[in-house]
Design a protein around this motif. Structure first.
Motif, PDB file in Angstrom:
ATOM      1  N   LEU A  64      10.908 -13.403   4.813  1.00  0.00           N
ATOM      2  CA  LEU A  64       9.353 -13.420   3.500  1.00  0.00           C
ATOM      3  C   LEU A  64       9.232 -12.295   3.158  1.00  0.00           C
ATOM      4  O   LEU A  64       8.755 -11.376   4.413  1.00  0.00           O
ATOM      5  CB  LEU A  64       8.465 -15.240   4.743  1.00  0.00           C
ATOM      6  N   GLU A  65       8.644 -12.061   2.303  1.00  0.00           N
ATOM      7  CA  GLU A  65       8.249 -10.415   1.762  1.00  0.00           C
ATOM      8  C   GLU A  65       6.400 -11.384   1.198  1.00  0.00           C
ATOM      9  O   GLU A  65       6.644 -11.705  -0.134  1.00  0.00           O
ATOM     10  CB  GLU A  65       9.019  -9.922   1.008  1.00  0.00           C
ATOM     11  N   LEU A  66       5.102 -10.257   1.452  1.00  0.00           N
ATOM     12  CA  LEU A  66       4.481 -10.633   1.502  1.00  0.00           C
ATOM     13  C   LEU A  66       4.974  -8.884   0.319  1.00  0.00           C
ATOM     14  O   LEU A  66       4.247  -7.760   1.056  1.00  0.00           O
ATOM     15  CB  LEU A  66       3.210 -10.343   1.922  1.00  0.00           C
ATOM     16  N   LEU A  67       3.940  -9.221  -0.906  1.00  0.00           N
ATOM     17  CA  LEU A  67       4.664  -7.425  -1.842  1.00  0.00           C
ATOM     18  C   LEU A  67       2.728  -7.525  -2.389  1.00  0.00           C
ATOM     19  O   LEU A  67       2.974  -8.564  -3.227  1.00  0.00           O
ATOM     20  CB  LEU A  67       5.179  -8.367  -3.039  1.00  0.00           C
ATOM     21  N   GLY A  68       2.317  -6.611  -1.765  1.00  0.00           N
ATOM     22  CA  GLY A  68       0.607  -6.165  -2.638  1.00  0.00           C
ATOM     23  C   GLY A  68       0.593  -5.312  -4.101  1.00  0.00           C
ATOM     24  O   GLY A  68       1.775  -4.385  -4.195  1.00  0.00           O
ATOM     25  N   LEU A  69       0.325  -5.600  -4.728  1.00  0.00           N
ATOM     26  CA  LEU A  69       0.099  -4.994  -5.640  1.00  0.00           C
ATOM     27  C   LEU A  69      -1.076  -3.898  -5.779  1.00  0.00           C
ATOM     28  O   LEU A  69      -2.077  -4.640  -5.192  1.00  0.00           O
ATOM     29  CB  LEU A  69      -0.053  -5.453  -6.641  1.00  0.00           C
ATOM     30  N   PHE A  70      -1.300  -2.061  -5.964  1.00  0.00           N
ATOM     31  CA  PHE A  70      -2.207  -1.813  -5.817  1.00  0.00           C
ATOM     32  C   PHE A  70      -2.255  -1.119  -6.958  1.00  0.00           C
ATOM     33  O   PHE A  70      -1.440  -0.999  -8.431  1.00  0.00           O
ATOM     34  CB  PHE A  70      -1.414  -0.551  -4.418  1.00  0.00           C
ATOM     35  N   GLY A  71      -3.121  -0.679  -7.140  1.00  0.00           N
ATOM     36  CA  GLY A  71      -3.718   0.039  -8.392  1.00  0.00           C
ATOM     37  C   GLY A  71      -4.074  -0.207  -9.168  1.00  0.00           C
ATOM     38  O   GLY A  71      -4.906  -1.640  -9.546  1.00  0.00           O
ATOM     39  N   ASP A  72      -5.060  -0.129 -10.512  1.00  0.00           N
ATOM     40  CA  ASP A  72      -4.833  -0.284 -11.543  1.00  0.00           C
ATOM     41  C   ASP A  72      -4.510  -1.110 -12.384  1.00  0.00           C
ATOM     42  O   ASP A  72      -4.797  -1.340 -13.549  1.00  0.00           O
ATOM     43  CB  ASP A  72      -6.010   0.447 -12.459  1.00  0.00           C
ATOM     44  N   GLY A  73      -3.203  -1.380 -12.682  1.00  0.00           N
ATOM     45  CA  GLY A  73      -1.895  -2.017 -12.638  1.00  0.00           C
ATOM     46  C   GLY A  73      -1.467  -1.799 -13.651  1.00  0.00           C
ATOM     47  O   GLY A  73      -0.484  -1.944 -14.869  1.00  0.00           O
ATOM     48  N   SER A  74      -1.495   0.356 -14.096  1.00  0.00           N
ATOM     49  CA  SER A  74      -0.620   0.997 -15.547  1.00  0.00           C
ATOM     50  C   SER A  74       0.268   0.795 -14.778  1.00  0.00           C
ATOM     51  O   SER A  74       1.829   1.368 -15.271  1.00  0.00           O
ATOM     52  CB  SER A  74      -1.980   1.861 -15.574  1.00  0.00           C
ATOM     53  N   VAL A  75       0.574   0.760 -13.273  1.00  0.00           N
ATOM     54  CA  VAL A  75       2.014   1.063 -13.237  1.00  0.00           C
ATOM     55  C   VAL A  75       2.986  -0.712 -12.758  1.00  0.00           C
ATOM     56  O   VAL A  75       2.318  -1.195 -11.931  1.00  0.00           O
ATOM     57  CB  VAL A  75       2.443   1.553 -12.194  1.00  0.00           C
ATOM     58  N   ASP A  76       3.612  -1.225 -13.844  1.00  0.00           N
ATOM     59  CA  ASP A  76       4.191  -1.980 -13.236  1.00  0.00           C
ATOM     60  C   ASP A  76       5.465  -2.226 -13.839  1.00  0.00           C
ATOM     61  O   ASP A  76       6.090  -3.012 -14.885  1.00  0.00           O
ATOM     62  CB  ASP A  76       3.249  -3.339 -14.425  1.00  0.00           C
TER      63      ASP A  76
END
Length: 292
Positions: A64-76
């Motif tokens: 199972l992967e828990l994938l955290g999104l970091f930063g302001d969203g400009s890198v997606d």
């Protein structure tokens, strides 16, 4: 034999990694340390930060992967933020393959992928210091997978991911057994057919489910009108909906005692086992069943 042989991992996206990791640890999983992703948007391209990092519950063959999104969203680079704007939870499946080039060629011929074989890497801690885990991925066309990011992956350094120190779990989990996708009633046949083409295995009707069974794990699709038969009491925030996943455990009774003892509400699964609803499991129902 298909070039895809297993569910390699599910991907649960979160903008609050600390809370999500705490919940899964309380559910009885041992999690790997945070590892930040580096990757390329095209074959042979320069690798760069991807605005994401993961913690994983590893079982030796899948995880199972828990994938955290970091930063302001400009890198997606995966264009995943529009999906999690609807709800945070499961928005990805990764299917394992032993030959990424062969999988890519088949999927491209079928009109399912044009990504090529993409390099991916992330640094991981080992007992001997930091090392770089490397992968190859083949992405499905996003227009064909409205439910989320679906890809096939080959591990080039599996020993760096499935380290023995992370494989024992308090809940007795042994592997990821299944993932559940809910679709509009009128899309069930087409969705099952699409996954049959992706995976190279037939979709078999088992009650309300259309089941695509791999050597390790299976994909289940159901119509929205049948959702209550499979996960009673759960709601559908949007369609299509990656609604849940099932882990097999060595001792179902012991797992339930632990999960309930840590404050989670459990409900019986029709046909055996139990589950924790999406509200407590961070966006996707988590089911437990007895390992064979």
């Amino acid at each position: 034999m298909t070039d895809i042989d297993r569910i390699d991992h599910s991907v649960l996206y979160t903008t609050d990694m600390d809370a999500t990791a705490a919940a899964y640890e309380a559910l009885g999983f041992t999690l790997s340390p945070l590892s930040m992703h580096m990757g390329s948007a095209r074959p042979g391209g320069e690798r760069g930060p991807m605005g994401a990092g993961n913690r994983c519950a590893l079982f030796g063959q899948n995880y199972l992967e828990l994938l955290g999104l970091f930063g302001d969203g400009s890198v997606d680079p995966w264009n995943i933020r529009p999906l999690i704007a609807e709800y945070e939870g499961l928005h990805g499946y990764s299917f394992g393959c032993v030959d990424a080039e062969a999988a890519e060629a088949r999927l491209r011929r079928a009109g399912l992928s044009s990504s090529g074989v993409l390099p991916l890497q992330r640094d991981v801690d080992t007992p001997y210091g930091s090392a770089t885990a490397r992968f190859q991925a083949v992405h499905l066309e996003r227009s064909l997978t409205p439910e989320g990011l679906v890809h096939a992956a080959r591990h080039l350094t599996p020993e760096l991911i499935h380290q023995p120190r992370y494989l024992k779990h308090a809940n007795g989990a042994t592997h990821l057994e299944s993932v559940l996708l809910v679709v509009d009633d009128g899309e069930l046949a087409a969705t099952a057919s699409r996954y049959a083409r992706i995976l190279g295995v037939p979709a078999v009707a088992e009650g309300p489910r259309r089941v695509l069974r791999l050597a390790l794990g299976q994909v289940e699709t159901i119509a929205a009108s049948d959702f209550g038969q499979v996960l009673p009491g759960e709601e559908i925030p949007a369609l299509p909906y990656m609604a849940g996943q099932t882990v097999a455990v060595a001792d179902l009774g012991a797992a339930r005692t632990l999960v309930e003892g840590n404050g989670f509400t459990t409900r019986d699964l029709p046909g055996g086992g139990f589950f924790v609803g999406a509200a407590q499991a961070r966006g996707a129902a988590l089911a437990f069943q007895q390992a064979d």
